[in-house]
Motif scaffolding. Sequence first.
Motif, PDB file in Angstrom:
ATOM      1  N   ASP A  65      -6.517  -0.565   7.341  1.00 39.89           N
ATOM      2  CA  ASP A  65      -5.675  -1.730   7.157  1.00 39.89           C
ATOM      3  C   ASP A  65      -5.968  -2.406   5.825  1.00 39.89           C
ATOM      4  O   ASP A  65      -6.907  -2.046   5.134  1.00 39.89           O
ATOM      5  CB  ASP A  65      -5.810  -2.725   8.314  1.00 39.89           C
ATOM      6  CG  ASP A  65      -7.205  -3.298   8.485  1.00 39.89           C
ATOM      7  OD1 ASP A  65      -7.455  -3.851   9.561  1.00 39.89           O
ATOM      8  OD2 ASP A  65      -8.044  -3.207   7.575  1.00 39.89           O
ATOM      9  N   GLU A  66      -5.115  -3.309   5.495  1.00 35.14           N
ATOM     10  CA  GLU A  66      -5.234  -4.058   4.260  1.00 35.14           C
ATOM     11  C   GLU A  66      -5.343  -3.144   3.039  1.00 35.14           C
ATOM     12  O   GLU A  66      -6.075  -3.422   2.109  1.00 35.14           O
ATOM     13  CB  GLU A  66      -6.415  -5.032   4.329  1.00 35.14           C
ATOM     14  CG  GLU A  66      -6.237  -6.040   5.446  1.00 35.14           C
ATOM     15  CD  GLU A  66      -7.246  -7.153   5.418  1.00 35.14           C
ATOM     16  OE1 GLU A  66      -7.734  -7.487   4.338  1.00 35.14           O
ATOM     17  OE2 GLU A  66      -7.528  -7.677   6.493  1.00 35.14           O
ATOM     18  N   THR A  67      -4.597  -2.046   3.069  1.00 30.46           N
ATOM     19  CA  THR A  67      -4.561  -1.170   1.914  1.00 30.46           C
ATOM     20  C   THR A  67      -3.579  -1.747   0.899  1.00 30.46           C
ATOM     21  O   THR A  67      -2.453  -2.081   1.243  1.00 30.46           O
ATOM     22  CB  THR A  67      -4.108   0.243   2.308  1.00 30.46           C
ATOM     23  OG1 THR A  67      -5.006   0.749   3.299  1.00 30.46           O
ATOM     24  CG2 THR A  67      -4.106   1.173   1.107  1.00 30.46           C
ATOM     25  N   ALA A  68      -4.042  -1.866  -0.329  1.00 30.34           N
ATOM     26  CA  ALA A  68      -3.184  -2.382  -1.395  1.00 30.34           C
ATOM     27  C   ALA A  68      -3.263  -1.434  -2.583  1.00 30.34           C
ATOM     28  O   ALA A  68      -4.359  -1.124  -3.059  1.00 30.34           O
ATOM     29  CB  ALA A  68      -3.632  -3.778  -1.812  1.00 30.34           C
ATOM     30  N   PHE A  69      -2.109  -0.961  -3.034  1.00 23.76           N
ATOM     31  CA  PHE A  69      -2.034  -0.166  -4.253  1.00 23.76           C
ATOM     32  C   PHE A  69      -1.703  -1.133  -5.382  1.00 23.76           C
ATOM     33  O   PHE A  69      -0.632  -1.735  -5.398  1.00 23.76           O
ATOM     34  CB  PHE A  69      -0.970   0.925  -4.140  1.00 23.76           C
ATOM     35  CG  PHE A  69      -1.328   1.987  -3.142  1.00 23.76           C
ATOM     36  CD1 PHE A  69      -2.204   3.004  -3.482  1.00 23.76           C
ATOM     37  CD2 PHE A  69      -0.806   1.956  -1.855  1.00 23.76           C
ATOM     38  CE1 PHE A  69      -2.547   3.983  -2.566  1.00 23.76           C
ATOM     39  CE2 PHE A  69      -1.137   2.930  -0.930  1.00 23.76           C
ATOM     40  CZ  PHE A  69      -2.013   3.940  -1.281  1.00 23.76           C
ATOM     41  N   LEU A  70      -2.624  -1.284  -6.324  1.00 23.28           N
ATOM     42  CA  LEU A  70      -2.496  -2.296  -7.365  1.00 23.28           C
ATOM     43  C   LEU A  70      -1.878  -1.760  -8.646  1.00 23.28           C
ATOM     44  O   LEU A  70      -1.153  -2.478  -9.331  1.00 23.28           O
ATOM     45  CB  LEU A  70      -3.878  -2.899  -7.660  1.00 23.28           C
ATOM     46  CG  LEU A  70      -4.628  -3.411  -6.418  1.00 23.28           C
ATOM     47  CD1 LEU A  70      -6.054  -3.771  -6.780  1.00 23.28           C
ATOM     48  CD2 LEU A  70      -3.892  -4.571  -5.801  1.00 23.28           C
ATOM     49  N   LYS A  98     -13.056   0.270  -2.606  1.00 22.47           N
ATOM     50  CA  LYS A  98     -12.404  -0.171  -3.846  1.00 22.47           C
ATOM     51  C   LYS A  98     -12.217   1.068  -4.712  1.00 22.47           C
ATOM     52  O   LYS A  98     -13.152   1.848  -4.913  1.00 22.47           O
ATOM     53  CB  LYS A  98     -13.279  -1.190  -4.569  1.00 22.47           C
ATOM     54  CG  LYS A  98     -12.677  -1.684  -5.868  1.00 22.47           C
ATOM     55  CD  LYS A  98     -13.585  -2.712  -6.523  1.00 22.47           C
ATOM     56  CE  LYS A  98     -12.990  -3.190  -7.825  1.00 22.47           C
ATOM     57  NZ  LYS A  98     -13.875  -4.161  -8.484  1.00 22.47           N
ATOM     58  N   ASP A 112      -8.767  -1.688 -11.647  1.00 22.18           N
ATOM     59  CA  ASP A 112      -8.621  -1.636 -10.188  1.00 22.18           C
ATOM     60  C   ASP A 112      -7.280  -0.994  -9.860  1.00 22.18           C
ATOM     61  O   ASP A 112      -6.251  -1.389 -10.418  1.00 22.18           O
ATOM     62  CB  ASP A 112      -8.671  -3.035  -9.594  1.00 22.18           C
ATOM     63  CG  ASP A 112     -10.032  -3.699  -9.762  1.00 22.18           C
ATOM     64  OD1 ASP A 112     -11.019  -2.988 -10.027  1.00 22.18           O
ATOM     65  OD2 ASP A 112     -10.103  -4.935  -9.600  1.00 22.18           O
ATOM     66  N   ALA A 114      -6.717   0.340  -6.227  1.00 20.96           N
ATOM     67  CA  ALA A 114      -6.448   0.219  -4.794  1.00 20.96           C
ATOM     68  C   ALA A 114      -7.649  -0.374  -4.075  1.00 20.96           C
ATOM     69  O   ALA A 114      -8.789  -0.255  -4.542  1.00 20.96           O
ATOM     70  CB  ALA A 114      -6.104   1.583  -4.194  1.00 20.96           C
ATOM     71  N   THR A 115      -7.366  -1.000  -2.944  1.00 16.81           N
ATOM     72  CA  THR A 115      -8.416  -1.477  -2.045  1.00 16.81           C
ATOM     73  C   THR A 115      -7.982  -1.168  -0.617  1.00 16.81           C
ATOM     74  O   THR A 115      -6.791  -1.062  -0.331  1.00 16.81           O
ATOM     75  CB  THR A 115      -8.659  -2.997  -2.171  1.00 16.81           C
ATOM     76  OG1 THR A 115      -7.459  -3.683  -1.809  1.00 16.81           O
ATOM     77  CG2 THR A 115      -9.094  -3.375  -3.570  1.00 16.81           C
ATOM     78  N   ALA A 116      -8.958  -1.030   0.259  1.00 22.56           N
ATOM     79  CA  ALA A 116      -8.652  -0.786   1.667  1.00 22.56           C
ATOM     80  C   ALA A 116      -9.846  -1.164   2.527  1.00 22.56           C
ATOM     81  O   ALA A 116     -10.989  -1.194   2.051  1.00 22.56           O
ATOM     82  CB  ALA A 116      -8.300   0.684   1.900  1.00 22.56           C
TER      83      ALA A 116
END
Length: 170
Positions: A65-70, A98, A112, A114-116
Amino acid sequence: MHDTTTIAGRAPSASHLTLSQIMDQHHTNLMGTVHGGRILNLIDSVAGVVAARHSDGPAVTAAIDETAFLRAVRVGDVVHVDARITWAGRSSMEVAVKVTADRWDRAVPPTDVATAHLVMVAIDDDGQPRTVPPLLPETDGDRRRYREAEIRREHRLALRRALLDGADDG
């Protein structure tokens, strides 16, 4: 199942891992950038290793969850996937990941991309959940990440309850 009183706790630094890989044309999507699924595969793989190291055995992915492709990753980027345990319960662990990237041919600072956060569950030889060592935060950053992980856990549990209640409505 293990008795939790006999399992020694571990610090996040004991299982922390960074994996680096050069992205090539085999990793691209139709847009010519690295496919998001490839990045997710790296995230899941590194999180699995970190969880296995913390729990001394296999762990499976229960949630991402909370995966963000920046930012997009390009062919020729060196992708660095950095993962650490942020929280541990009875049999589950949260792993924060990260992802950064820099160019293979230039000495430039990584950006940066992506984060997950992943929930991993330790399993025994029969595929059943098994007890994991408690997490022993060492630094102020570890303690902050632990508190934040507890908040995410409460949100995940509330969402799960709501989804299961809604499923009964037919």
